[in-house]
Design an enzyme around this catalytic site. Structure first.
Site, PDB file in Angstrom:
ATOM      1  N   GLU A 131      11.089  -8.253  -2.676  1.00 20.31           N
ATOM      2  CA  GLU A 131      11.529  -6.885  -2.375  1.00 20.31           C
ATOM      3  C   GLU A 131      10.997  -6.556  -0.995  1.00 20.31           C
ATOM      4  O   GLU A 131       9.814  -6.253  -0.830  1.00 20.31           O
ATOM      5  CB  GLU A 131      10.950  -5.913  -3.405  1.00 20.31           C
ATOM      6  CG  GLU A 131      11.539  -6.055  -4.792  1.00 20.31           C
ATOM      7  CD  GLU A 131      12.992  -5.625  -4.859  1.00 20.31           C
ATOM      8  OE1 GLU A 131      13.429  -4.828  -4.005  1.00 20.31           O
ATOM      9  OE2 GLU A 131      13.699  -6.113  -5.752  1.00 20.31           O
TER      10      GLU A 131
ATOM     11  N   GLU B 271      -5.470  -4.396  -0.188  1.00 19.19           N
ATOM     12  CA  GLU B 271      -6.904  -4.061  -0.117  1.00 19.19           C
ATOM     13  C   GLU B 271      -7.113  -2.644   0.421  1.00 19.19           C
ATOM     14  O   GLU B 271      -8.185  -2.072   0.276  1.00 19.19           O
ATOM     15  CB  GLU B 271      -7.643  -5.057   0.796  1.00 19.19           C
ATOM     16  CG  GLU B 271      -7.745  -6.462   0.228  1.00 19.19           C
ATOM     17  CD  GLU B 271      -6.412  -7.160   0.114  1.00 19.19           C
ATOM     18  OE1 GLU B 271      -5.506  -6.875   0.928  1.00 19.19           O
ATOM     19  OE2 GLU B 271      -6.258  -7.992  -0.805  1.00 19.19           O
TER      20      GLU B 271
ATOM     21  N   TRP C   7       0.801  -1.219   0.000  1.00 24.20           N
ATOM     22  CA  TRP C   7       0.000   0.000   0.000  1.00 24.20           C
ATOM     23  C   TRP C   7       0.837   1.275   0.000  1.00 24.20           C
ATOM     24  O   TRP C   7       0.295   2.360  -0.150  1.00 24.20           O
ATOM     25  CB  TRP C   7      -0.905  -0.006   1.241  1.00 24.20           C
ATOM     26  CG  TRP C   7      -0.149  -0.416   2.478  1.00 24.20           C
ATOM     27  CD1 TRP C   7      -0.104  -1.675   3.013  1.00 24.20           C
ATOM     28  CD2 TRP C   7       0.731   0.379   3.286  1.00 24.20           C
ATOM     29  NE1 TRP C   7       0.748  -1.710   4.101  1.00 24.20           N
ATOM     30  CE2 TRP C   7       1.269  -0.448   4.290  1.00 24.20           C
ATOM     31  CE3 TRP C   7       1.114   1.720   3.252  1.00 24.20           C
ATOM     32  CZ2 TRP C   7       2.167   0.008   5.252  1.00 24.20           C
ATOM     33  CZ3 TRP C   7       2.017   2.182   4.211  1.00 24.20           C
ATOM     34  CH2 TRP C   7       2.524   1.326   5.194  1.00 24.20           C
TER      35      TRP C   7
ATOM     36  N   CYS D 248      10.509   1.787   1.950  1.00 25.00           N
ATOM     37  CA  CYS D 248      11.514   0.793   2.336  1.00 25.00           C
ATOM     38  C   CYS D 248      12.924   1.379   2.246  1.00 25.00           C
ATOM     39  O   CYS D 248      13.831   0.912   2.926  1.00 25.00           O
ATOM     40  CB  CYS D 248      11.369  -0.473   1.503  1.00 25.00           C
ATOM     41  SG  CYS D 248      11.394  -0.167  -0.260  1.00 25.00           S
TER      42      CYS D 248
END
Ligand code: NAD
Length: 475
Positions: free
Chosen positions: A249, A177, A150, A283
């Site tokens: 990843e 979602e 997300w 990240c």
């Protein structure tokens, strides 16, 4: 039943077989912006059957033509950038300017994957005997099952679509979602450009239910995932059981080394922007600030100044510099890490609290005097929190920087060329910024070391994870 965020299966936008839905929340307000359809096994079976047909159809399209269609999809996405960015901000929270940039970056990925498709080739190898030669061919690996998160709800899916479709594969993607609209906008551009309907599917559902069904499914040949290390391990284990290749990843916990020779205010100006981008939910975000003792006080003071002045608000407001966190779950996780650090003696020099009583806002936060045992020094914060860790002994600092299981990205700020080289060589990470923080442009291969994952995405290698090799010996 009509649903705001439907599934896409075999070219049809539709609800799931049992009409199950989940509310999608605007993180800036806590309001429901619509519902996302959830898939059942019957829906996944349909998606799998379509993907097998889609593979046959799409892999028969010449790579040049695939490239042309991906370029067209990229152009459609660019033309739709304003609407798509608004959707992204509404469902994910990031400021509109960041959302717009992500849509354009997603288009660049599609175009890049299409360009690399045009360069697919094999090679001929001389045999040991005059009458023998060996031909090496590359083929699309097959149906791809992709799982995307997300935080960059369009770009992280676009990387997978670009590689898979460029290589000639069909792809079933399960986006998060919590942010369904961005992946839907991406799929609409691909369909609009003329990618065969059966070659792409978007399915939402209960994540574990969907992944545990798709990974072992006979039709699926390749698994690709972006998300957290614990979930990555789960999916990689499931793929291992059926010997299917996986690209992972995963998370990072980037050491950000600020050396004594730099202008600490300038470094803080640059790093505050990088730290608070996407509310720290990246990240590659700088997360462990190792600052040399001689510049520690000035660097910290400037970071605190920025954290206090940073304009936090609804991403739709053009004045906003930082939006909310993406979900209540993330507010809880970030609060827990900050409270743990505070309980163990860290000083909260700025922020350290939830903001307002509406939506999922958390203040830009600077921590100092963080003890080694604080969880935030081992767990990825994935939020707008900067722990500042003074150092004077370079070797000990490097041991700490390399001391975690993360190996995604690391940053070095110094003008000293010898030190740049020494630190760059010593850091065990897949991406390094020198006087810079990295993002991921499509022409660069990005992949984590250690538990941050395996395989790469992007670069001239973008198609490789989606290809298999066949060699043919001719006599
Ligand atoms: P999480 O581990 O619950 O979920 C991460 C992602 O995996 C989500 O998109 C989720 O839908 C999906 N997922 C969860 N269980 C799954 C399953 N069994 N099968 C398939 N998909 C599954 O964490 P979260 O709270 O959503 O995110 C927080 C953590 O996730 C962060 O700390 C960060 O480490 C990581 N993360 C990393 C990236 C990245 O870009 N590498 C992106 C998002 C999240």
């Amino acid at each position: 039943m009509s649903v705001t965020f439907p599934l896409l299966i075999d070219g049809r936008w539709r609800a799931g077989a049992r009409d199950r839905i989940l509310a999608v929340i605007n993180p800036a307000t806590g309001d429901r912006i619509g519902d996302v359809a959830l898939a059942e096994r019957a829906d996944l079976d349909e998606a799998l059957a379509a993907a097998e047909r889609g593979l046959a159809e799409w892999s028969a399209v010449s790579p040049w033509q695939r490239g042309a269609l991906l370029k067209k999809a990229a152009d459609l996405l660019r033309a739709d950038a304003e609407d798509a960015a608004r959707t992204m901000t509404l469902e994910q929270g990031k400021p509109l300017a960041e959302a717009r940039a992500e849509v354009l970056r997603s288009a660049d990925f599609l175009e890049w994957g299409g360009e690399e498709a045009r360069r697919i080739s094999g090679r001929m190898i001389q045999g040991r005997e005059a009458a023998q030669s060996i031909q090496v061919e590359t083929h699309p690996i097959g149906v791809v099952a992709a799982f995307t998160p997300w935080n960059f709800p369009m770009a992280l899916a676009a990387k997978k679509f670009a590689g898979a479709l460029g290589a000639g594969c069909s792809i079933i993607c399960k986006p998060s979602e919590e942010t369904p609209g961005s992946a839907i906008a991406l799929a609409r551009a691909l369909l609009g450009a003329g990618v065969p309907q059966a070659a792409i599917a978007i399915v939402f559902g209960e994540p574990a239910e969907v992944s545990s069904y798709l990974i072992p499914a006979r039709a699926v040949a390749k698994i690709t995932f972006t998300g957290s290390i614990p979930v990555g391990k789960l999916l990689a284990s499931a793929a291992g059981q059926v010997m299917k290749p996986v690209t992972m990843e995963l998370g990072g916990h980037a050491p950000t080394i600020v050396c004594g020779d730099v202008d600490p205010e300038k470094a803080a100006d640059f790093l505050a922007r990088a730290k608070f981008a996407n509310s720290g939910q990246i990240c590659l975000s700088p997360t462990r600030f190792f600052v040399e003792e001689s510049v520690r006080a000035r660097f910290t003071a400037r970071m605190v100044e920025h954290a206090r002045a940073w304009r936090v608000g609804d991403g739709l407001d053009p004045q906003t510099q930082m939006g909310p966190l993406a979900s209540e779950r993330r507010v809880e996780a970030v609060s827990k890490l900050v409270e743990d650090a505070r309980d163990r003696g860290a000083i909260v020099a700025a922020g350290g609290e939830r903001l307002g009583n509406r939506g999922f806002f958390y203040a830009p936060t600077i921590l100092t005097d963080v003890p080694d045992e604080a969880a935030i020094l081992r767990e990825e914060p994935f939020g707008p929190v900067a722990p500042i860790l003074p150092f004077s002994d370079e070797e000990a600092m490097l041991a700490a920087a390399n001391g975690l299981e993360f190996g995604l990205s690391a940053y070095v700020f110094t003008g000293d060329a010898a030190r740049q080289k020494r630190l760059k060589d010593a850091l065990q990470f897949g991406a390094i910024g020198i006087n810079d923080v990295v993002s991921h442009p499509p022409d660069v291969p990005l992949g984590g070391w250690k538990e941050s994952g395996y395989g790469t995405e992007g670069g001239i290698e973008i198609l490789e994870p989606y290809q298999k090799v066949k060699f043919v010996s001719l006599r």
